[in-house]
Design a protein around this motif. Structure first.
Motif, short mmCIF file in Angstrom:
data_model
loop_
_atom_site.label_atom_id
_atom_site.label_comp_id
_atom_site.label_asym_id
_atom_site.label_seq_id
_atom_site.Cartn_x
_atom_site.Cartn_y
_atom_site.Cartn_z
N SER A 162 0.84 -1.20 0.00
CA SER A 162 0.00 0.00 0.00
C SER A 162 0.87 1.24 0.00
O SER A 162 1.94 1.28 0.61
N ALA A 172 2.26 0.31 -7.06
CA ALA A 172 1.81 -0.31 -8.31
C ALA A 172 3.00 -0.85 -9.11
O ALA A 172 2.94 -1.96 -9.65
N ALA A 175 4.33 -3.98 -7.41
CA ALA A 175 3.44 -5.13 -7.67
C ALA A 175 3.67 -5.69 -9.07
O ALA A 175 3.64 -6.91 -9.28
N ALA A 188 -3.10 -8.33 -1.94
CA ALA A 188 -3.85 -7.13 -2.37
C ALA A 188 -2.86 -5.99 -2.60
O ALA A 188 -1.72 -6.02 -2.12
N GLN A 189 -3.32 -5.00 -3.36
CA GLN A 189 -2.59 -3.73 -3.44
C GLN A 189 -3.61 -2.61 -3.21
O GLN A 189 -4.70 -2.60 -3.78
N LEU A 191 -3.90 1.30 -3.64
CA LEU A 191 -3.27 2.43 -4.32
C LEU A 191 -4.09 3.68 -4.02
O LEU A 191 -5.19 3.87 -4.54
N LEU A 251 -2.58 -9.50 -11.52
CA LEU A 251 -2.23 -8.66 -10.37
C LEU A 251 -3.15 -9.04 -9.20
O LEU A 251 -4.23 -9.60 -9.40
N THR A 254 -7.22 -5.23 -6.25
CA THR A 254 -6.71 -3.86 -6.17
C THR A 254 -7.79 -2.91 -5.68
O THR A 254 -8.95 -3.00 -6.09
N ILE A 256 -8.36 1.25 -5.47
CA ILE A 256 -7.87 2.57 -5.89
C ILE A 256 -8.87 3.61 -5.44
O ILE A 256 -10.08 3.44 -5.62
N ILE A 275 -7.22 -2.54 -15.57
CA ILE A 275 -7.27 -3.77 -14.77
C ILE A 275 -8.52 -4.57 -15.13
O ILE A 275 -8.46 -5.79 -15.35
N CYS A 282 -10.74 -5.04 -9.32
CA CYS A 282 -10.39 -3.71 -8.82
C CYS A 282 -11.63 -3.00 -8.30
O CYS A 282 -12.67 -3.01 -8.96
#
Length: 321
Positions: A162, A172, A175, A188-189, A191, A251, A254, A256, A275, A282
């Motif tokens: 994160s 990002a 990742a 997870a990411q 952003l 990925l 996500t 955002i 994505i 996402c």
């Protein structure tokens, strides 16, 4: 694109607008190269004061980096015992300012709420250390965190990345490196209004010019420092500017978020769309009237509270905690 047909930016949220006037007395909308040293001098974090009243411990660790040692800060609840979520944090600051404590208020909240362990890396800053130094430092920190998950009290199946602003861009990019190098698995990411497109040619990048926080001119300052003469050419990698990537498959899930009244709005919406076009997962939140960094500069505003709640709720659902 031409600027002839660009409409004015969406209005700021009324509650945030009042705060923005105070913010701009200390931080003008446009950051120029001449301001970097002065701004860096202002980023001296009093860690004991940051943790005052919280049952959270902090320690530093020296780890191997791509061109020498790096320092990471490790935060965990005092009562942390069973392995749980691990958050690898990449701080913001436009690639040119900030330190591993920047944006820590959000991380401290997640430590409390999720019993998470946070590892925050002190990556090298541009322009002294241009691309790929920052993203390679972040990747080295992620690899170290994954390799030492057991010692850190992290469940490897719940390791996420994160970051906010430039840190969101670095998250990002890191990742993407993990995907393409077969690196650590990420659950997870997250952003947070990520800085991901060096070209600075979206509608929102033209609308936010001389207003708000971190405007178009600031974006030029940050990207010029990171990329130099390579900026806006085909020599820019997807790891430096993730918006350049056309394949965002494989990925992790996500999250955002971004404000409507900030320079990164359109590139972040486009990243989410890419994505989805790549078959990915996402969740995107576009908050009306939010300026860049509003949640940290006005944490008690209604929009900021809703923003923080949305992030935390998504993490709970995604990590099952």
């Amino acid at each position: 694109m031409t600027t002839n047909n660009v409409h004015p930016a969406p209005p700021f949220d009324a509650e945030l607008a009042a705060v923005l006037g105070v913010v701009n007395e200390q931080l003008p909308p446009t950051v120029t190269p001449e301001m970097i040293d002065l701004l860096r001098a202002g980023f001296v974090t009093d860690v004991p004061a940051l943790l005052d009243g919280r049952s959270i411990s902090h320690r530093e660790q020296t780890i191997p980096g791509p061109d020498g040692d790096l320092i990471v800060s490790i935060f965990a609840r005092d009562d942390h015992s069973a392995p749980g979520p691990g958050i690898f944090h990449t701080h913001g600051g436009g690639m040119i300012i900030g330190d591993r404590f920047t944006g820590m208020e959000t991380m401290l909240s997640w430590i409390n709420e999720l019993d998470a362990v946070v590892v925050s890396v002190e990556y090298r800053l541009a322009p002294e250390h241009p691309d790929p130094a920052p993203v390679e430092d972040c990747y080295a920190g992620l690899v170290w965190t994954a390799a030492n998950a057991a010692e850190l009290g992290i469940d490897p199946a719940k390791l996420i990345i994160s970051g906010g602003s430039a840190g969101g861009g670095l998250a990002a990019g890191t990742a993407l490196l993990a995907r393409d190098r077969g690196g650590p698995h990420l659950a997870a990411q997250v952003l947070i209004y990520p800085m991901i497109d060096d070209r600075n040619e979206t509608v929102s990048s033209h609308q936010i010019d001389g207003t708000g926080v971190w405007d178009r001119g600031s974006n030029d300052t940050g990207w010029d420092a990171l990329l130099g003469d390579r900026r806006k050419t085909d020599q820019v990698s997807i790891y430096a500017a993730p918006a350049r990537a056309t394949d965002l498959s494989n990925l992790p899930p996500t999250f955002i978020d971004v404000g409507t009244s900030e320079v990164f709005r359109d590139e972040d919406v486009a990243y989410a769309s890419t994505i989805w076009a790549s078959g990915g997962n996402c969740e995107l939140h576009v908050w009306p009237g939010g300026f860049h960094g509003y949640d940290s500069m006005a944490p008690f505003a209604a929009l900021s509270v809703a923003t923080q709640d949305a992030r935390l709720n998504w993490l709970r659902r995604t990590l099952g905690v």
